[in-house]
Motif scaffolding. Structure first.
Motif, PDB file in Angstrom:
ATOM      1  N   THR A 127       0.850  -1.184   0.000  1.00  0.00           N
ATOM      2  CA  THR A 127       0.000   0.000   0.000  1.00  0.00           C
ATOM      3  C   THR A 127       0.887   1.236   0.000  1.00  0.00           C
ATOM      4  N   THR A 135      -4.287   6.836  -2.835  1.00  0.00           N
ATOM      5  CA  THR A 135      -3.640   5.618  -2.341  1.00  0.00           C
ATOM      6  C   THR A 135      -3.560   4.581  -3.446  1.00  0.00           C
ATOM      7  N   TYR A 136      -2.394   3.953  -3.548  1.00  0.00           N
ATOM      8  CA  TYR A 136      -2.188   2.827  -4.459  1.00  0.00           C
ATOM      9  C   TYR A 136      -2.197   1.547  -3.637  1.00  0.00           C
ATOM     10  N   LEU A 149      -3.624  -3.983  -9.370  1.00  0.00           N
ATOM     11  CA  LEU A 149      -3.275  -2.623  -8.950  1.00  0.00           C
ATOM     12  C   LEU A 149      -4.547  -1.800  -8.846  1.00  0.00           C
ATOM     13  N   SER A 150      -4.682  -1.094  -7.750  1.00  0.00           N
ATOM     14  CA  SER A 150      -5.732  -0.100  -7.610  1.00  0.00           C
ATOM     15  C   SER A 150      -5.037   1.251  -7.563  1.00  0.00           C
ATOM     16  N   SER A 151      -5.362   2.102  -8.539  1.00  0.00           N
ATOM     17  CA  SER A 151      -4.683   3.388  -8.680  1.00  0.00           C
ATOM     18  C   SER A 151      -5.678   4.541  -8.531  1.00  0.00           C
ATOM     19  N   LEU A 181       3.249   2.993 -13.281  1.00  0.00           N
ATOM     20  CA  LEU A 181       3.506   3.595 -11.971  1.00  0.00           C
ATOM     21  C   LEU A 181       4.464   4.775 -12.073  1.00  0.00           C
ATOM     22  N   GLU A 184       2.444   7.766 -13.577  1.00  0.00           N
ATOM     23  CA  GLU A 184       1.441   8.315 -12.664  1.00  0.00           C
ATOM     24  C   GLU A 184       2.074   9.000 -11.452  1.00  0.00           C
TER      25      GLU A 184
END
Length: 196
Positions: A127, A135-136, A149-151, A181, A184
């Motif tokens: 996290t 939050t990733y 992945l939650s971006s 990543l 971003e």
């Protein structure tokens, strides 16, 4: 089947208009005529039971046509489950990627001045908190042999290991996990980062 139709036939005999009512225009005929009209579908069904065919509907419940042949832009490629990598190999590659990201993100955070920046790894979930920037969350999905992945920028993504490029690739957009990543985080934090 005949026993089920018997009550319908009795009903049809009961509801038939008596001959004295059908020839007159009395008020009693008008009083009972609504009964005949409302039961007419039942009467017709009982007479033609063996000829009844349910209506055919031409409704489609798919949001797009089912002509997927040769169109790569419509969604992810199919998975050949017979060629899935062995579980041990998946864990080795995924753990190496996630632990490498953890180290580089912690170094990156030391150089940034962002309130709420935190890198946490627990229960095989990485996290990355960027305070008010979002939050990733990065975790392994062993049954699918994927990294999810939650971006806060691009939303959810599922990355598969690509043997040819030796990288985790999102099949829908062909995005590389590390490149995504890097792009971003550079946009969000204003500082370039090299994750490879």
């Amino acid at each position: 089947m005949a026993t089920k139709l018997l009550p319908l036939r009795k009903l049809s005999r009961i509801l038939k208009v008596p001959s004295f009512l059908s020839s007159s225009s009395s008020s009693s005929f008008r009083k009972y005529s609504y009964l005949l009209e409302s039961t007419r579908p039942l009467l017709d069904l009982s007479d033609n039971v063996h000829q009844f065919h349910p209506p055919s509907f031409s409704r489609s419940f798919c949001s797009r046509p089912l002509d997927f042949v040769g169109d790569d832009s419509r969604g992810p490629a199919t998975i050949d489950y017979s060629s899935l990598m062995q579980e041990g190999e998946f864990h080795r590659l995924a753990d190496s990627t996630i632990h490498g990201l953890q180290e580089k993100l912690e170094e990156y955070g030391d150089d940034l001045q962002i309130d709420g920046f935190d890198v946490d790894y627990g229960n095989e979930v990485l996290t990355l908190r960027l305070g008010y920037l979002g939050t990733y969350v990065l975790n392994k999905q062993t049954p699918n042999r994927q990294i999810w992945l939650s971006s806060p920028v691009s939303g959810p993504s599922r990355f598969d290991w690509d043997q040819d490029s030796q990288a985790w690739i999102y099949r829908r957009s062909k995005a590389n996990l590390l490149r995504l990543l890097e792009t971003e985080l550079t946009q969000l934090c204003g500082e370039p980062i090299n994750l490879s």
